[in-house]
Design a protein around this motif. Structure first.
Motif, PDB file in Angstrom:
ATOM      1  N   PHE A   1      -2.685 -15.271   4.219  1.00 47.86           N
ATOM      2  CA  PHE A   1      -1.346 -14.838   3.831  1.00 47.86           C
ATOM      3  C   PHE A   1      -1.425 -13.569   2.979  1.00 47.86           C
ATOM      4  O   PHE A   1      -0.678 -12.605   3.207  1.00 47.86           O
ATOM      5  CB  PHE A   1      -0.635 -15.953   3.053  1.00 47.86           C
ATOM      6  N   LEU A   2      -2.339 -13.565   2.008  1.00 50.23           N
ATOM      7  CA  LEU A   2      -2.480 -12.389   1.156  1.00 50.23           C
ATOM      8  C   LEU A   2      -2.954 -11.174   1.951  1.00 50.23           C
ATOM      9  O   LEU A   2      -2.528 -10.044   1.683  1.00 50.23           O
ATOM     10  CB  LEU A   2      -3.440 -12.681   0.008  1.00 50.23           C
ATOM     11  N   ALA A   3      -3.813 -11.403   2.934  1.00 55.79           N
ATOM     12  CA  ALA A   3      -4.265 -10.287   3.777  1.00 55.79           C
ATOM     13  C   ALA A   3      -3.093  -9.714   4.572  1.00 55.79           C
ATOM     14  O   ALA A   3      -2.965  -8.483   4.699  1.00 55.79           O
ATOM     15  CB  ALA A   3      -5.369 -10.758   4.715  1.00 55.79           C
ATOM     16  N   ARG A   4      -2.236 -10.599   5.101  1.00 54.70           N
ATOM     17  CA  ARG A   4      -1.052 -10.106   5.834  1.00 54.70           C
ATOM     18  C   ARG A   4      -0.103  -9.362   4.901  1.00 54.70           C
ATOM     19  O   ARG A   4       0.447  -8.313   5.255  1.00 54.70           O
ATOM     20  CB  ARG A   4      -0.329 -11.274   6.506  1.00 54.70           C
ATOM     21  N   GLU A   5       0.086  -9.886   3.700  1.00 54.54           N
ATOM     22  CA  GLU A   5       0.962  -9.214   2.734  1.00 54.54           C
ATOM     23  C   GLU A   5       0.391  -7.858   2.344  1.00 54.54           C
ATOM     24  O   GLU A   5       1.131  -6.883   2.234  1.00 54.54           O
ATOM     25  CB  GLU A   5       1.146 -10.093   1.492  1.00 54.54           C
ATOM     26  N   LEU A   6      -0.910  -7.786   2.142  1.00 50.97           N
ATOM     27  CA  LEU A   6      -1.544  -6.521   1.787  1.00 50.97           C
ATOM     28  C   LEU A   6      -1.397  -5.504   2.916  1.00 50.97           C
ATOM     29  O   LEU A   6      -1.119  -4.326   2.677  1.00 50.97           O
ATOM     30  CB  LEU A   6      -3.021  -6.754   1.453  1.00 50.97           C
ATOM     31  N   ALA A   7      -1.554  -5.971   4.147  1.00 48.43           N
ATOM     32  CA  ALA A   7      -1.374  -5.074   5.293  1.00 48.43           C
ATOM     33  C   ALA A   7       0.063  -4.579   5.359  1.00 48.43           C
ATOM     34  O   ALA A   7       0.309  -3.388   5.641  1.00 48.43           O
ATOM     35  CB  ALA A   7      -1.756  -5.788   6.584  1.00 48.43           C
ATOM     36  N   ALA A   8       1.026  -5.469   5.080  1.00 45.76           N
ATOM     37  CA  ALA A   8       2.436  -5.064   5.082  1.00 45.76           C
ATOM     38  C   ALA A   8       2.717  -4.055   3.979  1.00 45.76           C
ATOM     39  O   ALA A   8       3.453  -3.074   4.185  1.00 45.76           O
ATOM     40  CB  ALA A   8       3.333  -6.289   4.922  1.00 45.76           C
ATOM     41  N   VAL A   9       2.108  -4.244   2.818  1.00 45.84           N
ATOM     42  CA  VAL A   9       2.296  -3.292   1.716  1.00 45.84           C
ATOM     43  C   VAL A   9       1.689  -1.945   2.079  1.00 45.84           C
ATOM     44  O   VAL A   9       2.277  -0.897   1.820  1.00 45.84           O
ATOM     45  CB  VAL A   9       1.675  -3.858   0.408  1.00 45.84           C
ATOM     46  N   ARG A  10       0.512  -1.969   2.708  1.00 41.47           N
ATOM     47  CA  ARG A  10      -0.106  -0.710   3.134  1.00 41.47           C
ATOM     48  C   ARG A  10       0.767   0.028   4.135  1.00 41.47           C
ATOM     49  O   ARG A  10       0.899   1.251   4.076  1.00 41.47           O
ATOM     50  CB  ARG A  10      -1.477  -0.978   3.738  1.00 41.47           C
ATOM     51  N   LEU A  11       1.346  -0.707   5.073  1.00 36.86           N
ATOM     52  CA  LEU A  11       2.247  -0.066   6.037  1.00 36.86           C
ATOM     53  C   LEU A  11       3.480   0.498   5.346  1.00 36.86           C
ATOM     54  O   LEU A  11       3.927   1.603   5.655  1.00 36.86           O
ATOM     55  CB  LEU A  11       2.659  -1.057   7.123  1.00 36.86           C
ATOM     56  N   ALA A  12       4.027  -0.286   4.398  1.00 36.71           N
ATOM     57  CA  ALA A  12       5.216   0.178   3.689  1.00 36.71           C
ATOM     58  C   ALA A  12       4.895   1.404   2.843  1.00 36.71           C
ATOM     59  O   ALA A  12       5.677   2.352   2.774  1.00 36.71           O
ATOM     60  CB  ALA A  12       5.772  -0.943   2.809  1.00 36.71           C
ATOM     61  N   VAL A  13       3.737   1.396   2.200  1.00 42.12           N
ATOM     62  CA  VAL A  13       3.341   2.549   1.393  1.00 42.12           C
ATOM     63  C   VAL A  13       3.084   3.753   2.297  1.00 42.12           C
ATOM     64  O   VAL A  13       3.386   4.889   1.943  1.00 42.12           O
ATOM     65  CB  VAL A  13       2.096   2.208   0.539  1.00 42.12           C
ATOM     66  N   GLY A  14       2.556   3.500   3.474  1.00 49.12           N
ATOM     67  CA  GLY A  14       2.309   4.594   4.407  1.00 49.12           C
ATOM     68  C   GLY A  14       3.602   5.245   4.866  1.00 49.12           C
ATOM     69  O   GLY A  14       3.640   6.436   5.157  1.00 49.12           O
ATOM     70  N   ASP A  15       4.700   4.490   4.919  1.00 46.31           N
ATOM     71  CA  ASP A  15       5.984   5.023   5.344  1.00 46.31           C
ATOM     72  C   ASP A  15       6.765   5.655   4.199  1.00 46.31           C
ATOM     73  O   ASP A  15       7.758   6.330   4.431  1.00 46.31           O
ATOM     74  CB  ASP A  15       6.846   3.903   5.959  1.00 46.31           C
ATOM     75  N   THR A  16       6.372   5.480   2.976  1.00 44.69           N
ATOM     76  CA  THR A  16       7.116   6.040   1.854  1.00 44.69           C
ATOM     77  C   THR A  16       6.774   7.519   1.684  1.00 44.69           C
ATOM     78  O   THR A  16       5.728   7.997   2.117  1.00 44.69           O
ATOM     79  CB  THR A  16       6.799   5.307   0.535  1.00 44.69           C
ATOM     80  N   VAL A  17       7.674   8.177   1.033  1.00 44.39           N
ATOM     81  CA  VAL A  17       7.522   9.608   0.805  1.00 44.39           C
ATOM     82  C   VAL A  17       6.664   9.802  -0.439  1.00 44.39           C
ATOM     83  O   VAL A  17       6.949   9.246  -1.489  1.00 44.39           O
ATOM     84  CB  VAL A  17       8.905  10.261   0.593  1.00 44.39           C
ATOM     85  N   THR A  18       5.657  10.621  -0.298  1.00 42.96           N
ATOM     86  CA  THR A  18       4.815  10.915  -1.450  1.00 42.96           C
ATOM     87  C   THR A  18       5.387  12.089  -2.212  1.00 42.96           C
ATOM     88  O   THR A  18       6.230  12.848  -1.700  1.00 42.96           O
ATOM     89  CB  THR A  18       3.376  11.234  -1.019  1.00 42.96           C
ATOM     90  N   ARG A  19       4.942  12.258  -3.433  1.00 42.26           N
ATOM     91  CA  ARG A  19       5.444  13.341  -4.279  1.00 42.26           C
ATOM     92  C   ARG A  19       5.107  14.715  -3.678  1.00 42.26           C
ATOM     93  O   ARG A  19       5.943  15.619  -3.654  1.00 42.26           O
ATOM     94  CB  ARG A  19       4.828  13.194  -5.662  1.00 42.26           C
ATOM     95  N   ASP A  20       3.895  14.841  -3.166  1.00 39.00           N
ATOM     96  CA  ASP A  20       3.495  16.129  -2.584  1.00 39.00           C
ATOM     97  C   ASP A  20       4.325  16.462  -1.345  1.00 39.00           C
ATOM     98  O   ASP A  20       4.743  17.605  -1.150  1.00 39.00           O
ATOM     99  CB  ASP A  20       2.008  16.106  -2.220  1.00 39.00           C
ATOM    100  N   TYR A  21       4.564  15.445  -0.504  1.00 40.22           N
ATOM    101  CA  TYR A  21       5.368  15.671   0.695  1.00 40.22           C
ATOM    102  C   TYR A  21       6.784  16.093   0.304  1.00 40.22           C
ATOM    103  O   TYR A  21       7.351  17.015   0.884  1.00 40.22           O
ATOM    104  CB  TYR A  21       5.391  14.399   1.549  1.00 40.22           C
TER     105      TYR A  21
END
Length: 173
Positions: free
Chosen positions: A120-140
């Motif tokens: 479950f934690l691995a799936r949640e971590l993967a979901a967080v990574r995907l969500a973070v990957g879709d967020t706008v970074t400060r540099d962008y």
């Protein structure tokens, strides 16, 4: 209803037998204590001393010999002890086996729960990574804002130049 010998068959008999009930846990607990004691060095020392004294008294003390040389009474005592010790040890081993089985089942359940939690934690971590990957970074975001600023500067700069050119044409007239 048929009767035989003056007794009705549909009524249970009132004859009761005397039953001797022992709590199996209490018997098991005491058998484990005895089995543990039988496996100690203290017990072996006590038994060795008793056997040596028994044999010495029966060989040396001529007047009080209760068990002459073949030591049949001593052999009978050992046989009786073995007859009681073996079932007590087996009972203790069975109880230990039951405790081990329960502990093993609990370990299996705990392991399965840990595995499920880890997955479950691995799936949640993967979901967080995907969500973070879709967020706008400060540099962008800075790059996008800089491009918008440059575009606006170009537009207003072109408009200001066109208006300055228009003003210059009117003044020259």
């Amino acid at each position: 209803m048929s009767e035989r010998g003056g007794r009705k068959l549909d009524i249970p008999s009132t004859r009761r037998t005397i039953s001797f009930n022992l709590d199996s846990d209490i018997v098991g607990m005491y058998s484990e204590r005895v089995a543990r004691f039988l496996g100690t060095g203290r017990y072996l020392l006590i038994q060795t001393v008793i056997v040596v004294v028994w044999i010495a008294l029966n060989l040396v003390a001529v007047t009080i010999r209760w068990d002459p040389y073949p030591f049949i009474l001593l052999n009978l005592a050992f046989s009786t002890q073995a007859a009681y010790a073996a079932p007590l040890i087996l009972l203790a081993q069975n109880r230990q086996e039951n405790r081990d089985r329960v502990a093993l089942e609990e370990d299996r359940m705990r392991s399965a729960q840990t595995k499920a939690d880890t997955e479950f934690l691995a799936r949640e971590l993967a979901a967080v990574r995907l969500a973070v990957g879709d967020t706008v970074t400060r540099d962008y975001l800075r790059k996008e804002l800089d491009e918008l600023l440059d575009e606006l500067t170009e537009r207003f700069g072109a408009r200001d130049q066109a208006s300055d050119d228009a003003d210059g044409v009117e003044k020259s007239r």
